[in-house]
Enzyme design. Structure first.
Site, mmCIF file in Angstrom:
data_model
loop_
_atom_site.group_PDB
_atom_site.id
_atom_site.type_symbol
_atom_site.label_atom_id
_atom_site.label_comp_id
_atom_site.label_asym_id
_atom_site.label_seq_id
_atom_site.Cartn_x
_atom_site.Cartn_y
_atom_site.Cartn_z
ATOM 1 C CG ASN A 34 43.574 -70.400 61.881
ATOM 2 O OD1 ASN A 34 44.506 -69.710 61.902
ATOM 3 N ND2 ASN A 34 43.455 -71.369 61.258
ATOM 4 C CG HIS A 60 6.647 -32.315 58.915
ATOM 5 N ND1 HIS A 60 7.017 -33.167 57.954
ATOM 6 C CD2 HIS A 60 5.757 -32.722 59.779
ATOM 7 C CE1 HIS A 60 5.838 -34.088 58.170
ATOM 8 N NE2 HIS A 60 5.475 -33.811 58.994
ATOM 9 C CB SER A 80 35.852 -18.634 63.769
ATOM 10 O OG SER A 80 36.477 -17.895 62.733
ATOM 11 C CE LYS A 130 30.663 -19.342 63.420
ATOM 12 N NZ LYS A 130 30.862 -19.606 62.018
ATOM 13 C CD GLU A 160 29.876 -28.172 63.903
ATOM 14 O OE1 GLU A 160 29.791 -27.558 62.693
ATOM 15 O OE2 GLU A 160 30.647 -27.411 64.756
HETATM 16 N N1 ARG Z 1 47.350 -62.417 62.149
HETATM 17 C C1 ARG Z 1 46.096 -63.483 61.950
HETATM 18 C C2 ARG Z 1 44.992 -62.692 61.960
HETATM 19 O O1 ARG Z 1 45.083 -61.666 62.400
HETATM 20 C C3 ARG Z 1 46.459 -64.518 63.117
HETATM 21 C C4 ARG Z 1 45.930 -65.667 62.408
HETATM 22 C C5 ARG Z 1 46.631 -66.281 61.306
HETATM 23 N N2 ARG Z 1 46.621 -67.557 60.861
HETATM 24 C C6 ARG Z 1 47.071 -68.261 60.007
HETATM 25 N N3 ARG Z 1 46.634 -69.360 59.761
HETATM 26 N N4 ARG Z 1 47.805 -67.370 59.216
HETATM 27 O O2 ARG Z 1 43.857 -63.135 61.639
#
Ligand code: ARG
Length: 474
Positions: A120, A166, A287, A293, A300
Protein backbone atom coordinates in the site's frame (compact mmCIF):
# COMPACT_ATOMS: atom_id res chain seq x y z
CA UNK A 1 12.82 -26.18 -0.36
CA UNK A 2 9.87 -27.01 1.84
CA UNK A 3 6.62 -25.18 1.32
CA UNK A 4 7.26 -23.24 4.52
CA UNK A 5 10.50 -21.74 3.26
CA UNK A 6 9.13 -21.15 -0.17
CA UNK A 7 7.90 -17.62 0.54
CA UNK A 8 6.88 -16.44 -2.90
CA UNK A 9 7.14 -17.87 -6.37
CA UNK A 10 4.83 -18.18 -9.32
CA UNK A 11 2.82 -20.91 -7.73
CA UNK A 12 2.64 -19.64 -4.21
CA UNK A 13 1.15 -16.38 -3.00
CA UNK A 14 2.78 -14.47 -0.19
CA UNK A 15 -0.50 -14.62 1.74
CA UNK A 16 -1.11 -18.33 1.16
CA UNK A 17 -0.77 -19.21 4.87
CA UNK A 18 -4.31 -18.17 5.66
CA UNK A 19 -5.99 -19.70 2.61
CA UNK A 20 -7.32 -23.21 2.07
CA UNK A 21 -7.82 -23.15 -1.69
CA UNK A 22 -6.11 -21.76 -4.75
CA UNK A 23 -7.29 -18.47 -6.23
CA UNK A 24 -9.81 -18.95 -9.01
CA UNK A 25 -8.00 -18.53 -12.34
CA UNK A 26 -10.38 -15.89 -13.61
CA UNK A 27 -10.20 -13.95 -10.34
CA UNK A 28 -6.44 -14.09 -10.57
CA UNK A 29 -6.54 -12.48 -13.99
CA UNK A 30 -9.33 -10.09 -12.98
CA UNK A 31 -7.51 -8.76 -9.92
CA UNK A 32 -4.03 -8.60 -11.38
CA UNK A 33 -2.50 -5.28 -12.43
CA UNK A 34 0.85 -6.47 -13.74
CA UNK A 35 -0.30 -5.97 -17.32
CA UNK A 36 -0.25 -2.21 -16.80
CA UNK A 37 1.66 -1.45 -13.61
CA UNK A 38 4.87 -3.11 -14.85
CA UNK A 39 5.77 0.24 -16.32
CA UNK A 40 6.44 1.39 -12.74
CA UNK A 41 9.29 -1.13 -12.37
CA UNK A 42 12.10 1.38 -12.34
CA UNK A 43 10.47 3.46 -9.59
CA UNK A 44 9.46 0.37 -7.65
CA UNK A 45 13.08 -0.71 -7.60
CA UNK A 46 14.39 2.76 -6.67
CA UNK A 47 11.92 2.75 -3.77
CA UNK A 48 13.08 -0.72 -2.69
CA UNK A 49 16.73 0.23 -2.83
CA UNK A 50 16.12 3.27 -0.63
CA UNK A 51 14.01 1.18 1.74
CA UNK A 52 16.78 -1.44 2.01
CA UNK A 53 19.40 1.22 2.73
CA UNK A 54 17.19 2.69 5.44
CA UNK A 55 16.59 -0.75 7.00
CA UNK A 56 20.35 -1.21 7.06
CA UNK A 57 20.96 2.19 8.61
CA UNK A 58 18.62 1.35 11.50
CA UNK A 59 20.16 -2.10 11.96
CA UNK A 60 17.35 -4.29 10.58
CA UNK A 61 19.41 -5.57 7.66
CA UNK A 62 23.11 -6.35 7.71
CA UNK A 63 25.43 -4.58 5.28
CA UNK A 64 25.85 -7.82 3.44
CA UNK A 65 22.12 -8.38 3.07
CA UNK A 66 21.72 -4.83 1.87
CA UNK A 67 24.43 -5.21 -0.73
CA UNK A 68 22.97 -8.41 -2.04
CA UNK A 69 19.46 -6.88 -2.21
CA UNK A 70 20.73 -3.84 -4.07
CA UNK A 71 22.79 -5.74 -6.58
CA UNK A 72 19.94 -8.19 -7.09
CA UNK A 73 17.53 -5.31 -7.76
CA UNK A 74 19.96 -3.62 -10.11
CA UNK A 75 20.26 -6.82 -12.11
CA UNK A 76 16.48 -6.98 -12.29
CA UNK A 77 16.34 -3.46 -13.77
CA UNK A 78 18.80 -4.71 -16.30
CA UNK A 79 16.75 -7.81 -17.08
CA UNK A 80 13.57 -5.78 -17.55
CA UNK A 81 15.35 -3.24 -19.72
CA UNK A 82 16.58 -6.11 -21.89
CA UNK A 83 13.11 -7.60 -22.00
CA UNK A 84 14.35 -10.64 -20.16
CA UNK A 85 11.73 -10.79 -17.42
CA UNK A 86 8.80 -13.10 -17.27
CA UNK A 87 5.91 -11.06 -15.84
CA UNK A 88 3.48 -13.41 -14.15
CA UNK A 89 -0.20 -12.72 -13.64
CA UNK A 90 -0.12 -15.18 -10.77
CA UNK A 91 2.12 -12.75 -8.92
CA UNK A 92 -0.53 -10.09 -9.42
CA UNK A 93 1.40 -6.86 -9.71
CA UNK A 94 4.75 -5.26 -10.39
CA UNK A 95 5.69 -5.28 -6.71
CA UNK A 96 5.27 -9.01 -6.13
CA UNK A 97 6.81 -9.93 -9.47
CA UNK A 98 9.96 -8.05 -8.65
CA UNK A 99 10.15 -9.30 -5.07
CA UNK A 100 9.71 -12.91 -6.20
CA UNK A 101 12.43 -12.55 -8.80
CA UNK A 102 14.73 -11.00 -6.19
CA UNK A 103 14.22 -13.89 -3.81
CA UNK A 104 14.77 -16.40 -6.61
CA UNK A 105 17.99 -14.67 -7.35
CA UNK A 106 19.53 -13.86 -3.99
CA UNK A 107 17.71 -16.24 -1.62
CA UNK A 108 16.81 -15.44 1.98
CA UNK A 109 17.97 -11.81 2.04
CA UNK A 110 15.30 -11.08 -0.59
CA UNK A 111 12.59 -12.19 1.83
CA UNK A 112 13.63 -9.50 4.29
CA UNK A 113 13.12 -6.56 1.92
CA UNK A 114 9.44 -6.22 2.69
CA UNK A 115 10.10 -5.67 6.42
CA UNK A 116 8.25 -2.59 7.70
CA UNK A 117 6.57 -1.97 4.38
CA UNK A 118 3.35 -2.87 2.58
CA UNK A 119 2.36 -2.78 -1.04
CA UNK A 120 0.00 0.00 0.00
CA UNK A 121 2.73 2.49 0.84
CA UNK A 122 4.94 0.98 -1.84
CA UNK A 123 2.53 1.59 -4.72
CA UNK A 124 1.70 5.10 -3.54
CA UNK A 125 5.42 5.86 -3.46
CA UNK A 126 6.01 4.35 -6.90
CA UNK A 127 3.28 6.44 -8.54
CA UNK A 128 4.60 9.61 -6.96
CA UNK A 129 8.15 8.92 -8.17
CA UNK A 130 6.87 8.10 -11.64
CA UNK A 131 4.63 11.14 -11.86
CA UNK A 132 7.33 13.49 -10.60
CA UNK A 133 9.55 12.49 -13.54
CA UNK A 134 6.72 12.63 -16.05
CA UNK A 135 5.65 16.04 -14.80
CA UNK A 136 9.18 17.35 -15.29
CA UNK A 137 9.35 16.10 -18.85
CA UNK A 138 5.87 17.49 -19.55
CA UNK A 139 7.10 20.91 -18.45
CA UNK A 140 10.03 20.62 -20.85
CA UNK A 141 7.57 20.14 -23.74
CA UNK A 142 5.40 23.06 -22.61
CA UNK A 143 8.46 25.30 -22.52
CA UNK A 144 9.53 24.15 -25.97
CA UNK A 145 6.11 25.07 -27.32
CA UNK A 146 6.20 28.41 -25.51
CA UNK A 147 9.56 29.20 -27.05
CA UNK A 148 8.22 28.41 -30.51
CA UNK A 149 5.29 30.74 -29.90
CA UNK A 150 7.59 33.53 -28.71
CA UNK A 151 9.78 33.29 -31.80
CA UNK A 152 6.82 33.30 -34.15
CA UNK A 153 5.14 36.13 -32.24
CA UNK A 154 8.28 38.24 -32.48
CA UNK A 155 8.45 37.68 -36.20
CA UNK A 156 4.73 38.49 -36.60
CA UNK A 157 4.37 41.46 -34.23
CA UNK A 158 3.62 43.83 -37.13
CA UNK A 159 1.36 41.43 -39.02
CA UNK A 160 -2.24 42.60 -39.03
CA UNK A 161 -5.14 40.20 -38.86
CA UNK A 162 -8.76 40.50 -37.81
CA UNK A 163 -9.47 39.82 -34.17
CA UNK A 164 -12.79 38.04 -33.62
CA UNK A 165 -15.65 37.95 -31.19
CA UNK A 166 -18.52 35.54 -31.94
CA UNK A 167 -16.24 34.45 -34.82
CA UNK A 168 -17.21 37.72 -36.52
CA UNK A 169 -14.53 40.23 -37.45
CA UNK A 170 -14.26 42.59 -34.47
CA UNK A 171 -11.11 44.74 -34.44
CA UNK A 172 -7.75 44.54 -36.15
CA UNK A 173 -5.00 42.99 -34.05
CA UNK A 174 -1.39 41.98 -34.37
CA UNK A 175 -0.94 38.30 -35.25
CA UNK A 176 1.91 38.30 -32.73
CA UNK A 177 -0.57 39.43 -30.09
CA UNK A 178 -2.84 36.51 -30.93
CA UNK A 179 0.08 34.08 -30.64
CA UNK A 180 0.97 35.56 -27.27
CA UNK A 181 -2.54 34.79 -25.99
CA UNK A 182 -1.69 31.11 -26.43
CA UNK A 183 1.63 31.67 -24.75
CA UNK A 184 -0.16 33.07 -21.69
CA UNK A 185 -2.46 30.05 -21.41
CA UNK A 186 0.56 27.76 -21.49
CA UNK A 187 2.32 29.89 -18.88
CA UNK A 188 -0.57 29.20 -16.50
CA UNK A 189 -0.46 25.51 -17.39
CA UNK A 190 3.21 25.38 -16.54
CA UNK A 191 2.71 27.21 -13.24
CA UNK A 192 -0.10 24.87 -12.29
CA UNK A 193 2.10 21.83 -12.92
CA UNK A 194 4.95 23.31 -10.94
CA UNK A 195 2.59 23.86 -8.05
CA UNK A 196 1.13 20.37 -8.35
CA UNK A 197 4.67 18.98 -8.10
CA UNK A 198 4.92 20.17 -4.48
CA UNK A 199 2.06 17.90 -3.49
CA UNK A 200 3.40 14.98 -5.51
CA UNK A 201 6.79 15.16 -3.88
CA UNK A 202 5.80 13.80 -0.45
CA UNK A 203 6.78 10.29 0.60
CA UNK A 204 4.18 7.73 1.74
CA UNK A 205 6.78 5.00 2.40
CA UNK A 206 6.78 4.01 6.07
CA UNK A 207 2.99 4.25 6.34
CA UNK A 208 3.05 0.50 5.72
CA UNK A 209 -0.42 -1.05 5.31
CA UNK A 210 -2.28 1.83 6.98
CA UNK A 211 -1.07 2.49 10.51
CA UNK A 212 2.70 2.74 10.22
CA UNK A 213 5.10 0.08 11.42
CA UNK A 214 6.53 -1.08 14.74
CA UNK A 215 10.09 -1.17 13.34
CA UNK A 216 12.37 1.74 14.25
CA UNK A 217 12.37 3.15 10.71
CA UNK A 218 13.97 6.44 9.66
CA UNK A 219 11.54 7.96 7.20
CA UNK A 220 13.42 11.23 6.82
CA UNK A 221 16.41 9.26 5.58
CA UNK A 222 14.39 7.30 2.99
CA UNK A 223 12.72 10.52 1.84
CA UNK A 224 16.09 12.14 1.38
CA UNK A 225 17.43 9.18 -0.61
CA UNK A 226 14.45 9.36 -2.95
CA UNK A 227 14.53 13.15 -3.35
CA UNK A 228 11.17 13.69 -1.62
CA UNK A 229 10.62 16.97 0.20
CA UNK A 230 9.42 15.18 3.33
CA UNK A 231 7.65 12.05 4.62
CA UNK A 232 3.85 12.20 4.72
CA UNK A 233 2.22 13.25 7.99
CA UNK A 234 -0.56 10.69 8.31
CA UNK A 235 -0.27 7.02 7.41
CA UNK A 236 -3.99 6.50 6.70
CA UNK A 237 -4.08 9.46 4.36
CA UNK A 238 -0.78 8.62 2.70
CA UNK A 239 -1.70 5.09 1.59
CA UNK A 240 -5.08 6.12 0.25
CA UNK A 241 -4.51 9.63 -1.10
CA UNK A 242 -4.61 10.00 -4.86
CA UNK A 243 -5.24 13.78 -4.91
CA UNK A 244 -1.87 14.32 -6.52
CA UNK A 245 -2.83 12.12 -9.48
CA UNK A 246 -6.21 13.80 -9.81
CA UNK A 247 -4.57 17.18 -9.60
CA UNK A 248 -2.14 16.26 -12.35
CA UNK A 249 -5.05 15.07 -14.50
CA UNK A 250 -6.89 18.33 -13.84
CA UNK A 251 -3.80 20.31 -14.90
CA UNK A 252 -3.57 18.09 -17.96
CA UNK A 253 -7.25 18.62 -18.79
CA UNK A 254 -6.85 22.39 -18.71
CA UNK A 255 -3.72 22.22 -20.83
CA UNK A 256 -5.59 20.07 -23.33
CA UNK A 257 -8.50 22.53 -23.36
CA UNK A 258 -5.99 25.18 -24.38
CA UNK A 259 -4.42 22.98 -27.03
CA UNK A 260 -7.89 22.11 -28.27
CA UNK A 261 -8.91 25.76 -28.67
CA UNK A 262 -5.58 26.38 -30.36
CA UNK A 263 -6.27 23.41 -32.65
CA UNK A 264 -9.69 24.70 -33.56
CA UNK A 265 -8.22 28.00 -34.72
CA UNK A 266 -5.45 26.33 -36.71
CA UNK A 267 -8.02 24.12 -38.43
CA UNK A 268 -10.22 27.10 -39.31
CA UNK A 269 -7.30 29.19 -40.45
CA UNK A 270 -5.89 26.47 -42.65
CA UNK A 271 -9.22 26.14 -44.47
CA UNK A 272 -9.68 27.63 -47.94
CA UNK A 273 -12.34 29.97 -46.52
CA UNK A 274 -9.95 31.65 -44.07
CA UNK A 275 -6.63 30.82 -45.67
CA UNK A 276 -4.71 32.65 -42.92
CA UNK A 277 -2.00 30.03 -42.51
CA UNK A 278 -0.42 27.13 -44.21
CA UNK A 279 0.42 24.11 -42.10
CA UNK A 280 3.57 22.26 -43.13
CA UNK A 281 2.90 19.18 -45.29
CA UNK A 282 4.73 16.95 -42.84
CA UNK A 283 2.06 17.64 -40.23
CA UNK A 284 -0.88 16.98 -42.54
CA UNK A 285 -2.27 14.00 -44.38
CA UNK A 286 -4.12 13.53 -47.63
CA UNK A 287 -7.39 11.90 -48.54
CA UNK A 288 -7.59 8.47 -50.10
CA UNK A 289 -10.35 9.62 -52.42
CA UNK A 290 -10.09 13.39 -52.87
CA UNK A 291 -6.73 14.18 -54.45
CA UNK A 292 -6.88 17.91 -53.66
CA UNK A 293 -7.15 17.46 -49.88
CA UNK A 294 -4.58 18.40 -47.28
CA UNK A 295 -6.08 17.70 -43.89
CA UNK A 296 -4.96 19.26 -40.60
CA UNK A 297 -4.91 15.88 -38.85
CA UNK A 298 -2.51 16.82 -36.06
CA UNK A 299 -4.63 19.64 -34.60
CA UNK A 300 -7.78 17.61 -35.21
CA UNK A 301 -6.39 14.67 -33.29
CA UNK A 302 -5.21 16.91 -30.46
CA UNK A 303 -8.70 18.40 -30.25
CA UNK A 304 -10.11 14.87 -30.23
CA UNK A 305 -7.76 13.57 -27.54
CA UNK A 306 -8.99 16.30 -25.22
CA UNK A 307 -12.08 14.13 -24.77
CA UNK A 308 -10.24 11.16 -23.32
CA UNK A 309 -8.10 13.37 -21.08
CA UNK A 310 -11.19 15.04 -19.64
CA UNK A 311 -12.67 11.56 -19.28
CA UNK A 312 -9.63 10.34 -17.34
CA UNK A 313 -10.06 13.18 -14.86
CA UNK A 314 -13.70 12.27 -14.30
CA UNK A 315 -12.73 8.60 -13.97
CA UNK A 316 -10.27 9.38 -11.17
CA UNK A 317 -12.60 11.75 -9.35
CA UNK A 318 -15.32 9.12 -9.43
CA UNK A 319 -12.89 6.39 -8.38
CA UNK A 320 -12.17 8.22 -5.13
CA UNK A 321 -15.54 9.60 -4.19
CA UNK A 322 -16.91 6.71 -2.15
CA UNK A 323 -13.76 5.25 -0.63
CA UNK A 324 -13.51 4.82 3.12
CA UNK A 325 -10.07 5.07 4.69
CA UNK A 326 -7.57 3.65 4.11
CA UNK A 327 -6.35 1.66 1.07
CA UNK A 328 -8.95 -0.12 -1.06
CA UNK A 329 -8.36 -2.24 -4.09
CA UNK A 330 -10.35 0.37 -6.04
CA UNK A 331 -7.12 2.34 -6.12
CA UNK A 332 -5.59 -0.12 -8.51
CA UNK A 333 -7.84 1.54 -11.09
CA UNK A 334 -5.92 4.82 -10.75
CA UNK A 335 -3.11 3.75 -13.02
CA UNK A 336 -4.53 3.37 -16.49
CA UNK A 337 -6.27 6.76 -16.61
CA UNK A 338 -3.17 8.41 -15.20
CA UNK A 339 -0.79 6.70 -17.63
CA UNK A 340 -3.10 7.48 -20.54
CA UNK A 341 -3.20 11.14 -19.52
CA UNK A 342 0.57 11.39 -19.16
CA UNK A 343 1.24 9.72 -22.52
CA UNK A 344 -1.32 11.62 -24.54
CA UNK A 345 -0.61 14.99 -23.00
CA UNK A 346 3.09 14.65 -23.75
CA UNK A 347 2.42 13.49 -27.31
CA UNK A 348 0.10 16.42 -27.99
CA UNK A 349 2.55 18.95 -26.57
CA UNK A 350 5.34 17.42 -28.56
CA UNK A 351 3.37 17.54 -31.80
CA UNK A 352 2.53 21.20 -31.21
CA UNK A 353 6.05 22.15 -30.16
CA UNK A 354 7.32 20.61 -33.41
CA UNK A 355 4.58 22.09 -35.61
CA UNK A 356 4.22 25.68 -34.39
CA UNK A 357 7.59 27.00 -35.65
CA UNK A 358 6.69 25.68 -39.11
CA UNK A 359 3.34 27.52 -39.41
CA UNK A 360 3.40 29.80 -42.46
CA UNK A 361 1.19 32.89 -42.14
CA UNK A 362 -0.55 34.23 -45.26
CA UNK A 363 -0.08 37.92 -44.47
CA UNK A 364 -2.08 39.39 -47.30
CA UNK A 365 -5.13 37.21 -46.64
CA UNK A 366 -5.11 38.18 -42.97
CA UNK A 367 -4.86 41.83 -43.93
CA UNK A 368 -7.65 41.56 -46.48
CA UNK A 369 -9.94 39.88 -43.98
CA UNK A 370 -9.32 42.62 -41.42
CA UNK A 371 -10.11 45.20 -44.03
CA UNK A 372 -13.36 43.66 -45.22
CA UNK A 373 -14.99 43.39 -41.81
CA UNK A 374 -15.35 47.10 -40.82
CA UNK A 375 -12.89 46.30 -38.08
CA UNK A 376 -12.04 49.96 -37.46
CA UNK A 377 -15.63 50.99 -36.70
CA UNK A 378 -14.84 51.26 -32.96
CA UNK A 379 -11.88 53.48 -33.80
CA UNK A 380 -14.17 55.82 -35.72
CA UNK A 381 -16.58 55.98 -32.76
CA UNK A 382 -13.69 56.66 -30.36
CA UNK A 383 -12.50 59.45 -32.68
CA UNK A 384 -15.92 61.11 -32.51
CA UNK A 385 -15.92 60.79 -28.72
CA UNK A 386 -12.57 62.56 -28.61
CA UNK A 387 -14.18 65.35 -30.64
CA UNK A 388 -16.87 65.77 -27.98
CA UNK A 389 -19.70 63.46 -29.10
CA UNK A 390 -21.26 61.09 -26.53
CA UNK A 391 -20.30 57.44 -27.13
CA UNK A 392 -23.87 56.28 -27.76
CA UNK A 393 -24.40 58.98 -30.40
CA UNK A 394 -21.05 58.18 -31.95
CA UNK A 395 -22.01 54.50 -32.06
CA UNK A 396 -25.08 55.37 -34.05
CA UNK A 397 -23.22 57.63 -36.49
CA UNK A 398 -20.71 54.89 -37.19
CA UNK A 399 -23.48 52.32 -37.54
CA UNK A 400 -24.96 54.42 -40.34
CA UNK A 401 -21.56 54.77 -42.01
CA UNK A 402 -21.11 50.97 -41.87
CA UNK A 403 -24.55 50.44 -43.42
CA UNK A 404 -23.57 52.81 -46.22
CA UNK A 405 -20.32 50.87 -46.62
CA UNK A 406 -22.14 47.56 -46.90
CA UNK A 407 -24.56 48.96 -49.49
CA UNK A 408 -21.70 50.42 -51.53
CA UNK A 409 -19.17 47.64 -50.86
CA UNK A 410 -16.62 49.99 -49.31
CA UNK A 411 -14.53 49.78 -46.15
CA UNK A 412 -14.59 52.85 -43.87
CA UNK A 413 -10.99 53.66 -44.74
CA UNK A 414 -11.85 53.60 -48.48
CA UNK A 415 -14.51 56.33 -48.16
CA UNK A 416 -13.65 59.90 -49.03
CA UNK A 417 -13.86 62.65 -46.42
CA UNK A 418 -16.99 63.98 -48.18
CA UNK A 419 -18.64 60.61 -47.98
CA UNK A 420 -17.81 60.30 -44.29
CA UNK A 421 -19.01 63.81 -43.53
CA UNK A 422 -22.55 62.81 -44.59
CA UNK A 423 -22.73 61.08 -41.22
CA UNK A 424 -21.11 63.76 -39.07
CA UNK A 425 -19.64 67.14 -39.98
CA UNK A 426 -17.25 66.94 -37.05
CA UNK A 427 -15.10 64.54 -39.07
CA UNK A 428 -11.86 65.95 -40.43
CA UNK A 429 -8.93 64.74 -42.51
CA UNK A 430 -7.15 63.31 -39.41
CA UNK A 431 -9.87 60.66 -39.15
CA UNK A 432 -7.86 58.57 -41.62
CA UNK A 433 -5.13 58.16 -39.01
CA UNK A 434 -7.45 55.98 -36.98
CA UNK A 435 -9.40 54.40 -39.81
CA UNK A 436 -6.41 52.53 -41.18
CA UNK A 437 -5.71 49.10 -39.77
CA UNK A 438 -2.18 50.16 -38.83
CA UNK A 439 -3.44 53.26 -37.01
CA UNK A 440 -6.06 51.28 -35.15
CA UNK A 441 -3.63 48.63 -33.97
CA UNK A 442 -0.93 51.13 -33.00
CA UNK A 443 -3.40 53.13 -30.91
CA UNK A 444 -3.99 50.28 -28.44
CA UNK A 445 -0.78 51.19 -26.80
CA UNK A 446 -0.80 50.00 -23.20
CA UNK A 447 0.23 46.87 -21.29
CA UNK A 448 -1.85 44.01 -22.64
CA UNK A 449 -2.87 45.93 -25.78
CA UNK A 450 -2.26 44.87 -29.37
CA UNK A 451 0.03 47.72 -30.51
CA UNK A 452 3.09 46.05 -32.08
CA UNK A 453 5.37 47.90 -29.64
CA UNK A 454 3.42 46.47 -26.76
CA UNK A 455 3.55 43.00 -28.29
CA UNK A 456 7.33 43.26 -28.53
CA UNK A 457 7.53 44.45 -24.93
CA UNK A 458 5.31 41.56 -23.82
CA UNK A 459 7.57 39.12 -25.65
CA UNK A 460 10.62 40.52 -23.89
CA UNK A 461 8.96 40.18 -20.49
CA UNK A 462 7.86 36.66 -21.37
CA UNK A 463 11.37 35.62 -22.41
CA UNK A 464 12.61 36.92 -19.13
CA UNK A 465 10.09 35.06 -16.96
CA UNK A 466 10.58 31.91 -19.00
CA UNK A 467 14.34 31.92 -18.56
CA UNK A 468 14.00 32.69 -14.85
CA UNK A 469 11.60 29.81 -14.32
CA UNK A 470 13.90 27.55 -16.33
CA UNK A 471 16.81 28.35 -14.06
CA UNK A 472 14.55 27.64 -11.07
CA UNK A 473 13.88 24.22 -12.56
CA UNK A 474 17.63 23.68 -12.76
N1 ARG B 1 -1.65 -3.59 -7.30
C1 ARG B 1 -2.06 -2.81 -6.18
C2 ARG B 1 -2.46 -1.40 -6.64
O1 ARG B 1 -2.19 -1.09 -7.74
C3 ARG B 1 -0.94 -2.70 -5.20
C4 ARG B 1 -1.39 -2.52 -3.79
C5 ARG B 1 -2.11 -3.73 -3.38
N2 ARG B 1 -2.38 -3.77 -1.98
C6 ARG B 1 -3.23 -4.64 -1.45
N3 ARG B 1 -3.37 -4.64 -0.20
N4 ARG B 1 -3.91 -5.48 -2.20
O2 ARG B 1 -3.03 -0.64 -5.95
Amino acid sequence: MTDKQDSMNENSKPWKGRFTEETDAFVEAFTSSVGFDQRLYYYDIQGSIAHARMLTKVGILTDQECESIISGLEEIVHDIDRNDFNWSVKLEDVHMNIEARLTDRIGDAGKKLHTGRSRNDQVATDIRLYLRDELDSTIVEIVRLQQGLLDLAEQEADTIMPGFTHLQVAQPISFGHHLMAWFEMLARDRERLQDCRKRINIMPLGSAALAGTSYPIDRAYTAELLGFDRPSENSLDAVSDRDFAIEFCACAALTMIHLSRFSEELILWASAQFNFIELPDRFCTGSSIMPQKKNPDVPELVRGKTGRINGNLIALLTLMKGQPLAYNKDNQEDKEPLFDTVDNLKDCLRAFADMVPAIKPEHSNMYKAAKTGYSTATDLADYLVRKGIAFRDAHEVVGRAVRYGIENDKDLSDMSLDELQQFSDILEQDVFDVLTLEGSVASRNHIGGTAPNQVRAAIMRARDTLSRSLSDLG
